[in-house]
Every structure is written in structure tokens, then in C-alpha cells.
Design a protein around this motif. Structure first.
Motif, PDB file in Angstrom:
ATOM      1  N   SER A 197       0.740  -1.505  -0.024  1.00 14.13           N
ATOM      2  CA  SER A 197       0.065   0.076  -0.194  1.00 14.13           C
ATOM      3  C   SER A 197       1.347   1.383   0.221  1.00 14.13           C
ATOM      4  O   SER A 197       0.878   2.054  -0.548  1.00 14.13           O
ATOM      5  CB  SER A 197      -1.434   0.103   1.426  1.00 14.13           C
ATOM      6  OG  SER A 197      -0.294   0.012   2.669  1.00 14.13           O
TER       7      SER A 197
ATOM      8  N   GLY B 294       2.862   1.222  -3.343  1.00 15.79           N
ATOM      9  CA  GLY B 294       1.538   1.370  -4.379  1.00 15.79           C
ATOM     10  C   GLY B 294       1.574   3.170  -4.367  1.00 15.79           C
ATOM     11  O   GLY B 294       1.754   4.317  -5.595  1.00 15.79           O
ATOM     12  N   LEU B 295       1.270   3.653  -3.139  1.00 14.42           N
ATOM     13  CA  LEU B 295       0.505   5.401  -3.121  1.00 14.42           C
ATOM     14  C   LEU B 295       1.826   5.991  -3.547  1.00 14.42           C
ATOM     15  O   LEU B 295       1.807   7.097  -4.215  1.00 14.42           O
ATOM     16  CB  LEU B 295       0.434   5.448  -1.292  1.00 14.42           C
ATOM     17  CG  LEU B 295      -0.429   6.834  -1.630  1.00 14.42           C
ATOM     18  CD1 LEU B 295      -1.206   7.098  -2.764  1.00 14.42           C
ATOM     19  CD2 LEU B 295      -0.336   6.901  -0.131  1.00 14.42           C
ATOM     20  N   SER B 296       2.804   5.646  -3.340  1.00 11.17           N
ATOM     21  CA  SER B 296       4.199   6.244  -3.481  1.00 11.17           C
ATOM     22  C   SER B 296       4.377   6.102  -5.709  1.00 11.17           C
ATOM     23  O   SER B 296       4.686   7.261  -5.629  1.00 11.17           O
ATOM     24  CB  SER B 296       5.728   5.388  -3.210  1.00 11.17           C
ATOM     25  OG  SER B 296       5.740   5.777  -1.770  1.00 11.17           O
ATOM     26  N   LEU B 297       4.536   5.095  -5.539  1.00 11.13           N
ATOM     27  CA  LEU B 297       4.393   5.313  -7.440  1.00 11.13           C
ATOM     28  C   LEU B 297       3.020   5.882  -7.866  1.00 11.13           C
ATOM     29  O   LEU B 297       3.795   6.924  -8.662  1.00 11.13           O
ATOM     30  CB  LEU B 297       3.725   3.939  -7.670  1.00 11.13           C
ATOM     31  CG  LEU B 297       5.384   2.714  -7.690  1.00 11.13           C
ATOM     32  CD1 LEU B 297       4.746   1.163  -8.277  1.00 11.13           C
ATOM     33  CD2 LEU B 297       6.538   4.161  -8.425  1.00 11.13           C
ATOM     34  N   LEU B 298       2.267   6.652  -7.243  1.00 20.66           N
ATOM     35  CA  LEU B 298       0.749   7.574  -7.616  1.00 20.66           C
ATOM     36  C   LEU B 298       1.093   8.547  -7.339  1.00 20.66           C
ATOM     37  O   LEU B 298       0.876   9.197  -7.736  1.00 20.66           O
ATOM     38  CB  LEU B 298      -0.087   6.488  -7.148  1.00 20.66           C
ATOM     39  CG  LEU B 298      -1.417   7.253  -7.512  1.00 20.66           C
ATOM     40  CD1 LEU B 298      -1.930   8.167  -8.803  1.00 20.66           C
ATOM     41  CD2 LEU B 298      -2.389   7.421  -6.254  1.00 20.66           C
ATOM     42  N   PHE B 299       1.869   8.933  -6.489  1.00 22.13           N
ATOM     43  CA  PHE B 299       2.319   9.780  -6.058  1.00 22.13           C
ATOM     44  C   PHE B 299       3.649  10.963  -6.656  1.00 22.13           C
ATOM     45  O   PHE B 299       3.163  11.871  -7.554  1.00 22.13           O
ATOM     46  CB  PHE B 299       2.823  10.245  -5.010  1.00 22.13           C
ATOM     47  CG  PHE B 299       2.046  11.091  -3.496  1.00 22.13           C
ATOM     48  CD1 PHE B 299       1.559  12.270  -3.590  1.00 22.13           C
ATOM     49  CD2 PHE B 299       1.636  10.126  -2.619  1.00 22.13           C
ATOM     50  CE1 PHE B 299       0.986  12.861  -2.680  1.00 22.13           C
ATOM     51  CE2 PHE B 299       1.079  10.507  -2.115  1.00 22.13           C
ATOM     52  CZ  PHE B 299       0.246  11.341  -1.900  1.00 22.13           C
TER      53      PHE B 299
ATOM     54  N   ILE C 283       3.785   9.581  -9.731  1.00 24.61           N
ATOM     55  CA  ILE C 283       3.325   9.536 -11.523  1.00 24.61           C
ATOM     56  C   ILE C 283       2.673  11.322 -11.350  1.00 24.61           C
ATOM     57  O   ILE C 283       2.443  11.700 -12.189  1.00 24.61           O
ATOM     58  CB  ILE C 283       2.165   9.253 -12.247  1.00 24.61           C
ATOM     59  CG1 ILE C 283       3.003   7.507 -12.044  1.00 24.61           C
ATOM     60  CG2 ILE C 283       1.066   9.376 -12.809  1.00 24.61           C
ATOM     61  CD1 ILE C 283       1.914   6.217 -11.812  1.00 24.61           C
ATOM     62  N   ILE C 284       1.840  11.878 -10.223  1.00 30.30           N
ATOM     63  CA  ILE C 284       1.285  12.496  -9.770  1.00 30.30           C
ATOM     64  C   ILE C 284       2.142  13.826 -10.432  1.00 30.30           C
ATOM     65  O   ILE C 284       1.843  14.941 -10.810  1.00 30.30           O
ATOM     66  CB  ILE C 284      -0.121  12.634  -9.164  1.00 30.30           C
ATOM     67  CG1 ILE C 284      -0.986  11.654  -9.150  1.00 30.30           C
ATOM     68  CG2 ILE C 284      -0.491  14.560  -8.594  1.00 30.30           C
ATOM     69  CD1 ILE C 284      -1.519  11.405  -8.031  1.00 30.30           C
TER      70      ILE C 284
ATOM     71  N   SER D  25      10.652  12.450  -5.137  1.00 28.31           N
ATOM     72  CA  SER D  25      11.475  11.225  -3.977  1.00 28.31           C
ATOM     73  C   SER D  25      11.561  11.216  -2.605  1.00 28.31           C
ATOM     74  O   SER D  25      11.477  10.142  -1.796  1.00 28.31           O
ATOM     75  CB  SER D  25      11.818  10.099  -5.085  1.00 28.31           C
ATOM     76  OG  SER D  25      10.881  10.261  -6.172  1.00 28.31           O
TER      77      SER D  25
ATOM     78  N   ALA E  23      -0.185   9.325   3.341  1.00 29.12           N
ATOM     79  CA  ALA E  23      -0.616  10.721   2.387  1.00 29.12           C
ATOM     80  C   ALA E  23      -0.419  11.625   2.602  1.00 29.12           C
ATOM     81  O   ALA E  23      -0.774  12.730   1.462  1.00 29.12           O
ATOM     82  CB  ALA E  23      -2.185   9.949   1.698  1.00 29.12           C
TER      83      ALA E  23
END
Length: 137
Positions: free
Chosen positions: A15, A18-23, A25-26, A63, A80
Motif C-alpha cells: 500500500s 503503490g501510493l508512492s508510485l501514484l504520487f 506519477i501525479i 522522491s 498520504a
């Protein structure tokens, strides 16, 4: 560690990661939106080294800050929240460079002035390190 605890740890890793990768990309989309030039076009079509260095530094700086948020967070929501703070801080760093310290940074990046890309990357990395260090209780 028992098997159930291991599964919970793996789920937590998934989790957060996954949120890190989403961040990330955002962040790339937000950063690209904030810059008046098209980094991807400059990098992919024009082989613009300055744009690549500047964007790469911004992604690494973000990052680093995001890593600090993950390390110091006490819950997924906390992570988050601090990830969002990191995104805002890194975006403000670019705005400060663009509007205060180097008003011609965009033109210099477009012109492939490597020195402009390096200083932009260095500032992004410095802000990321400071941002990460400040995310502690």
C-alpha cells in the motif's frame, strides 16, 4: 515473525509503495503542468539535456521527500497527507526558481543550457532533502 504478521507487513509495503508510485506519477503531471514548456517533448523529441536534468532532479527531489514521509508517518493517512505536503513544497520550489531567482529559467531550459538544468535539479534535490528532514515528529 509469524506468517500472519508477515502478510500484514507485505500488505503495508504494497500500500505504501503503490501510493508512492501514484504520487510520483501525479508529481510528474503537476510539475509538467506548472512548467510552460513541454518537458517530455524536449526530452523525447529534441534530446534536450537541460530539460532531462531538471525534470530528473525534480523527480528525485520529490522522491527523497516522499521517502521521508513514508519513513516518519504513523499511518497510511499520515503518509498520504505528508506526501501531498511534499508535492506542494517541491512545486513551490520550482515556482520560486522560476519567478524569483531565475526568471529566465524556462527559456534557458528550452535553449538546452545545461547549467540551467543542473541548478534546477540541484535546488529540487536540496528542497527534497530539507523537506524530508522536516517531516518528523
Amino acid at each position: 515473525m509469524d506468517f500472519q504478521a508477515l502478510l500484514i507487513s507485505i500488505a503495508n509495503f504494497g500500500s505504501y509503495f503503490g501510493l508512492s508510485l501514484l504520487f510520483v506519477i501525479i508529481f510528474i503531471f503537476v510539475y509538467s503542468f506548472l512548467t510552460p514548456h513541454d518537458e517530455w517533448k524536449l526530452i523525447k523529441n529534441d534530446q534536450n539535456t537541460a530539460a532531462s536534468i531538471g525534470l530528473g532532479g525534480a523527480i528525485i527531489g520529490f522522491s527523497i521527500a516522499l521517502g521521508g514521509a513514508a519513513t516518519n508517518s504513523v499511518s497510511f493517512i499520515d503518509f498520504a497527507t505528508w506526501g501531498l505536503v511534499a508535492l506542494i513544497a517541491q512545486s513551490l520550489a520550482f515556482a520560486m526558481v522560476r519567478f524569483i531567482f531565475m526568471p529566465k529559467i524556462v527559456a534557458r531550459i528550452v535553449a538546452n543550457e545545461v547549467s540551467a538544468g543542473i541548478i534546477l535539479a540541484a535546488i529540487s534535490l536540496a528542497v527534497g532533502v530539507l523537506n524530508s528532514a522536516c517531516m518528523s515528529y
